[in-house]
Motif scaffolding. Structure first.
Motif, PDB file in Angstrom:
ATOM      1  N   HIS A 149       0.848  -1.263  -0.022  1.00 30.29           N
ATOM      2  CA  HIS A 149      -0.094   0.092   0.124  1.00 30.29           C
ATOM      3  C   HIS A 149       0.885   1.167   0.082  1.00 30.29           C
ATOM      4  CE1 HIS A 149      -3.732   2.183   0.859  1.00 30.29           C
ATOM      5  NE2 HIS A 149      -3.056   3.152   1.948  1.00 30.29           N
TER       6      HIS A 149
ATOM      7  N   ASP B 161       0.828   5.020   0.599  1.00 31.17           N
ATOM      8  CA  ASP B 161      -0.145   5.863   1.159  1.00 31.17           C
ATOM      9  C   ASP B 161      -0.155   7.364   0.393  1.00 31.17           C
ATOM     10  OD1 ASP B 161      -0.848   4.992   4.294  1.00 31.17           O
ATOM     11  OD2 ASP B 161       1.144   4.084   3.475  1.00 31.17           O
ATOM     12  N   ASP B 162       0.978   7.682  -0.214  1.00 32.41           N
ATOM     13  CA  ASP B 162       0.947   8.940  -0.882  1.00 32.41           C
ATOM     14  C   ASP B 162       0.793   8.829  -2.328  1.00 32.41           C
ATOM     15  OD1 ASP B 162       1.692   9.701   1.548  1.00 32.41           O
ATOM     16  OD2 ASP B 162       3.801   9.537   1.102  1.00 32.41           O
TER      17      ASP B 162
ATOM     18  N   THR C 163      -3.956   5.172  -5.282  1.00 30.40           N
ATOM     19  CA  THR C 163      -3.933   4.233  -3.956  1.00 30.40           C
ATOM     20  C   THR C 163      -5.458   4.224  -3.649  1.00 30.40           C
ATOM     21  OG1 THR C 163      -1.870   4.191  -3.294  1.00 30.40           O
ATOM     22  CG2 THR C 163      -3.408   3.442  -1.794  1.00 30.40           C
TER      23      THR C 163
ATOM     24  N   SER D 155       1.369  -1.335   4.697  1.00 36.82           N
ATOM     25  CA  SER D 155       1.858  -0.130   3.793  1.00 36.82           C
ATOM     26  C   SER D 155       3.394   0.030   3.773  1.00 36.82           C
ATOM     27  CB  SER D 155       1.243   1.228   4.957  1.00 36.82           C
ATOM     28  OG  SER D 155       1.839   2.529   4.323  1.00 36.82           O
TER      29      SER D 155
END
Length: 384
Positions: free
Chosen positions: A117, A119-120, A124, A151
């Protein structure tokens, strides 16, 4: 149509073509594949330089994510974050470390789907909402795979990212046991729609299902061989224990027989010694007897002894002699019993021939009231 071996896990182009034929030659992604191969040299150069830059940067400023101190905590934290943002309707997350997920997939012979994952990353959020949490995708993943996710901002996720070397997000990897080791057989990178994800995952699983089937058969054969060997070992050990038990019983029987023979021998020796001692004692008593008085001696007593075997013995004694002399005489006889007492008839009484508390010094024949001629009875006390 050009096929990606890293996507399907199939090294043979003929086998790859055959698999596509089984799926009715789904070529919806043809333009995407063409774009991928056109951009491949540029992407390769870009990510190679990026890796070199990251490698150099680690010496200047080490990434704090490189230190994994609580991998399970990283997984649980990511799951909580995911559910807070996207809800609880999602594929079942594996709540353990990446290594544990690999081991379980290997042990259970299942596909492991790994999701990293970012995050930024701009894609996503859309991937999680509109692809990963779609009911059809959830059903496929839950029924056919183990699903591990984390993540890359977490140390555990970052460590797996370094191992799988993803190029972009969202990133998915299909891992399975192949040729006795856990192998990445499919990589899906970038935004992908739910239907395409299902088709791609089905394609990868179908293309590699034969490896799992083969491994299951080999494992079952190994298990059967192991069970057979274990049964043979148990049968051998049971037979060995039975033989040992038989030998132990035989040894006990031999030892018991030997002990009984030794006891019998000891009893015989003891009996022989007892008889020898008794005989020596008889001879000693016989030698110590005073001479028999003359029949004309007015102080002599003629005594007729009736022995237990109905035989009779006659001898003279002197009135002044102790009753012990009578006892010693009878004791010295071969036919007399080992233990006995002497009884008189008129009146009927037992003569105190041996010292007792009542008669510490046995009386003389005269004191015992014997006449010139007496018949005394010898009572056998050996059994008593």
């Amino acid at each position: 149509m050009s096929l990606r071996p890293d996507l399907t896990g199939i090294e043979s182009m003929d086998q790859c073509r055959h698999t596509l034929e089984q799926h009715n030659w789904n070529i919806e992604g043809l333009l995407g594949w063409g774009y991928y191969f056109i951009m491949l040299p540029f992407r390769f150069t870009y990510y190679t330089l990026l890796d070199i830059f990251r490698f150099a940067l680690r010496f200047i400023r080490p990434d704090p994510r490189s230190r994994v101190t609580d991998p399970v905590g990283d997984i649980i934290s990511f799951i909580h974050m995911f559910e807070e943002k996207y809800g609880r309707i999602h594929p079942v997350f594996y709540q353990g470390t990446y290594s544990q997920a690999l081991n379980d997939a290997k042990r259970e012979l299942r596909f492991l789907l790994v999701y990293l994952h970012g995050d930024d990353h701009q894609d996503t959020d859309e991937f999680c909402r509109n692809t990963l949490c779609v009911p059809e995708v959830i059903t496929l993943i839950n029924t056919r795979m183990l699903f591990w996710a984390c993540s890359t901002n977490k140390p555990e996720g970052y460590r797996v990212s370094q191992a799988l070397r993803e190029n972009t997000y969202p990133f998915l990897a299909v891992i399975m046991l192949k040729d006795r080791r856990m192998t990445v057989v499919g990589r899906l990178e970038g935004l992908i729609q739910a239907d395409d994800l299902i088709n791609q995952l089905m394609f990868i699983m179908d293309a590699n299902q034969t490896y799992l089937v083969s491994e299951r058969l080999e494992r079952e054969e190994r298990n059967q061989t192991q069970v057979l060997r274990q049964q043979q070992d148990e049968a051998y050990l049971a037979s060995l224990r039975a033989d040992q038990e038989k030998e132990r019983k035989k040894k006990e029987e031999r030892e018991m027989k030997k002990r009984k023979e030794e006891e019998v021998q000891q009893q015989k020796l003891a009996e022989e010694r007892r008889r020898q001692t008794l005989q020596e004692e008889k001879e000693r008593k016989s030698e110590c007897l005073p001479p028999e008085p003359h029949p004309d001696d007015p102080d002599s007593v003629k005594i007729i002894f009736k022995l237990p075997n109905d035989s009779r013995v006659e001898r003279r004694f002197h009135f002044t002699q102790s009753l012990t002399v009578i006892h010693d005489f009878l004791f010295s006889l071969k036919e007399s019993p080992e233990k006995f007492q002497i009884e008189a008839n008129f009146p009927r009484r037992v003569l105190p021939c041996l010292p007792t508390e009542e008669w510490p010094n046995p009386p003389t024949l005269q004191e015992a009231g014997l006449s010139h001629t007496e018949v005394l009875f010898v009572q056998d006390l050996t059994d008593d």
